[in-house]
Design an enzyme around this catalytic site. Structure first.
Site, mmCIF file in Angstrom:
data_model
loop_
_atom_site.group_PDB
_atom_site.id
_atom_site.type_symbol
_atom_site.label_atom_id
_atom_site.label_comp_id
_atom_site.label_asym_id
_atom_site.label_seq_id
_atom_site.Cartn_x
_atom_site.Cartn_y
_atom_site.Cartn_z
ATOM 1 N N ASP A 1 0.831 -1.203 0.000
ATOM 2 C CA ASP A 1 0.000 0.000 0.000
ATOM 3 C C ASP A 1 0.876 1.269 0.000
ATOM 4 O O ASP A 1 1.602 1.534 0.954
ATOM 5 C CB ASP A 1 -0.892 -0.049 1.251
ATOM 6 C CG ASP A 1 -1.983 0.995 1.213
ATOM 7 O OD1 ASP A 1 -1.998 1.819 0.285
ATOM 8 O OD2 ASP A 1 -2.836 0.977 2.133
ATOM 9 N N ASP B 1 -10.413 4.107 -1.816
ATOM 10 C CA ASP B 1 -11.131 3.151 -0.965
ATOM 11 C C ASP B 1 -12.627 3.191 -1.251
ATOM 12 O O ASP B 1 -13.276 4.225 -1.052
ATOM 13 C CB ASP B 1 -10.892 3.481 0.512
ATOM 14 C CG ASP B 1 -9.451 3.206 0.905
ATOM 15 O OD1 ASP B 1 -8.630 2.931 0.006
ATOM 16 O OD2 ASP B 1 -9.161 3.270 2.110
HETATM 17 C C1 GAL Z 1 -5.577 2.487 2.478
HETATM 18 C C2 GAL Z 1 -5.980 1.290 1.647
HETATM 19 C C3 GAL Z 1 -7.007 0.508 2.420
HETATM 20 C C4 GAL Z 1 -6.436 0.087 3.747
HETATM 21 C C5 GAL Z 1 -5.878 1.297 4.511
HETATM 22 C C6 GAL Z 1 -5.134 0.862 5.757
HETATM 23 O O1 GAL Z 1 -4.609 3.200 1.793
HETATM 24 O O2 GAL Z 1 -6.492 1.719 0.422
HETATM 25 O O3 GAL Z 1 -7.440 -0.610 1.674
HETATM 26 O O4 GAL Z 1 -5.426 -0.849 3.523
HETATM 27 O O5 GAL Z 1 -5.024 2.052 3.705
HETATM 28 O O6 GAL Z 1 -4.589 1.939 6.455
#
Ligand code: GAL
Length: 510
Positions: free
Chosen positions: A253, A316
């Protein structure tokens, strides 16, 4: 007399309940599996030479069941009590195997292909991820409970396999929770899990013992999105650690990496993923790599090339709880149709529109509440994801699945669309105002089709053979109801509920 009036009241109550569920759309369409054995899930599985092999035959039916795999290549063996196939394959090659499952009610057989080569994730990943329900409260116990639930609910019998920890398993500098505070890495530079995950190796062993696979999460930046230790400058040693721990899946990520990318050129967007892709390729363990960078720099153009097995195509989906419905149409339907994203996916590499947001989710205000998606929107999400050949990763509470939610996740004919070995992504073939038809070519020459109504009132949606460039009499089968609807020529129409779907499969009449 008394018992007759009680009976009358009961009948009225049941009729009212039925009318209510029908009106709300919360109607279970998926037929219940019978006591006889039936084999489900992917029909093909990829593994690299020398990597540990684990595949569990997903099958419904009354236990005990006996599992066999005929013509299993040398190096693999099956546990006949639970259907777990383990071992490893030394050389590249494609093997045709027959799965057979037997119980007191009968026998089921299915052809299966094992392909030992460079490519893994030959069908979209199926599993569960902790983020949308447990966000920053995830613990080892939650993950073990999730693995238990994957088996006890029967999801594993339909091909759900990955149990994935999202963010928040590593240490977090400055946290108020003492369990999260401590050195991010040990004296050898190895990444530490936090106090909520005291035994990572034990956790993956627990998950594997159930025939399932385990996933972990990190960021190419120094911290993850939630501020926990990330892998910046420690990429290779973190992979080593994940392998020692026994993980099979990595979500990578972007998060704080944004502060380290020099500029916004394609090369800078690709860089951390090229690095991770290279590291993973060298390992003697198959780790599915999920790129999570929200679709930046048109990741679908290069996600496969850098070693990604899937890439998030947008932000998201559930970032704003109340807007999940809107996001579903925007980041699902619109994005995929406008960018023709079906062109980029295929065996080994999948577009990822984010998780299935059904069941109970965090509302980001400290509560776990039912999904804001209407029942019709839930049917729409699962149907669209299957047509897109998207990963099917549930992120609602897997330990509290009601019958309706479970029915959305366990319809084999619907799941078969997602898991079709041809691996083609579906695409929009027509749009008339709010009415859209999406279609996916299947390996056997048939078409899976979704008739969607994005409008606010019931409407008739039509599928014309011309739009699929097919001709002649076609057998049409309703996939959610698992019922043949008849033979049609030139077109098929059906009434569709607001924000709902009718999903069918078209097979040429022979
Ligand atoms: C975001 C990601 C989510 C989740 C989150 C955790 O960037 O898109 O799916 O993993 O971080 O902090």
């Amino acid at each position: 007399m008394k018992s007759r009036s009680i009976l009358f009241i009961l009948v009225v109550l049941m009729a009212t309940f039925q009318a209510f569920t029908q009106e709300s759309g919360r109607v279970i369409l998926t037929p219940k599996p019978g006591p006889e054995p039936r084999i489900h899930g992917a029909r093909i599985f990829g593994v690299r030479p020398g990597s540990p092999f684990l595949f569990t035959i997903p099958a419904t039916g009354t236990r005990p069941m006996k599992y066999e795999a005929v013509d299993l290549p040398a190096g693999l063996s099956i546990n006949s009590d639970n259907g777990q196939i383990t071992g490893s394959l030394a050389k590249k090659g494609a093997y045709r195997v027959t799965f057979r499952v037997t119980n007191a009610y009968g026998k089921a057989e299915r052809d299966f292909r094992i392909v030992c080569g460079d490519t893994i994730a030959l069908t979209p990943h199926m599993g569960w991820n902790s983020w949308y329900v447990w966000e920053n409260h995830v613990t080892e116990k939650i993950m073990k409970d999730a693995a238990d639930a994957m088996v006890s609910t029967g999801l594993a019998d339909h091909g759900f396999m990955y149990v994935n920890i999202d963010d928040c398993w590593a240490m977090k500098a400055g946290s108020k929770d003492s369990l999260l505070i401590g050195p991010g890495r040990d004296s050898l530079g190895r990444i530490n899990s936090n106090g909520r995950f005291p035994d990572m190796k034990g956790l993956t062993a627990y998950i594997h013992a159930k025939g399932l696979k385990a996933g972990i999460y990190t960021s190419p930046g120094p911290t993850t999105c939630a501020g926990h230790t990330g892998s910046y400058m420690h990429e290779a040693s973190d992979v080593k650690r994940f392998i020692e721990w026994g993980f099979d899946f990595l979500k990578y990520d972007w998060c704080s990496y944004g502060n380290y990318a020099k500029d916004t050129t394609l090369a800078e967007y690709e860089k951390p993923y090229i690095l991770m892709g290279h590291i993973l390729k060298k390992q003697r363990r198959d780790i599915v790599l999920n790129l999570c960078q929200y679709g930046m720099a048109d990741v679908w153009n290069w996600g496969r090339e850098v070693g990604g097995n899937s890439w998030r195509t947008a932000g998201d989906l559930g970032g704003s709880f109340d807007d999940i419905g809107k996001a579903l149409f925007r980041d699902g339907f619109d994005l995929y149709a406008q960018r023709n994203l079906q062109r980029y996916c295929g065996p080994g590499a999948w577009n990822d529109p984010d998780y299935l947001l059904i069941g109970n989710l965090s509302n980001w205000k400290g509560q776990i509440v039912p999904t804001p998606l209407t029942p019709d929107e839930q049917y729409t999400q699962v149907s669209l994801w299957c047509l897109l050949a998207a990963p099917l990763i549930l992120s609602g509470d897997i330990t509290r699945l009601d019958e309706f939610t479970l029915s959305l996740l366990t319809n084999n004919e619907v799941l078969d669309v997602d898991q079709d070995p041809l691996g083609k992504g579906g695409y929009r073939i027509s749009k008339t105002g709010d009415l859209e038809v999406w279609a996916k070519p299947m390996e056997d020459g048939s078409w899976a089709v979704g008739l969607f109504n994005r409008g606010e009132t019931r409407a008739n949606v039509s599928l014309h053979w011309n739009d699929l460039k097919i001709k002649g009499r076609q057998k049409v089968r309703d996939l959610w109801r698992q019922k043949d609807l008849g033979v049609f020529e030139q077109s098929f129409s059906s009434e569709v509920r607001p924000h709902g779907v009718i999903m069918v499969r078209l097979c040429k009449e022979l």
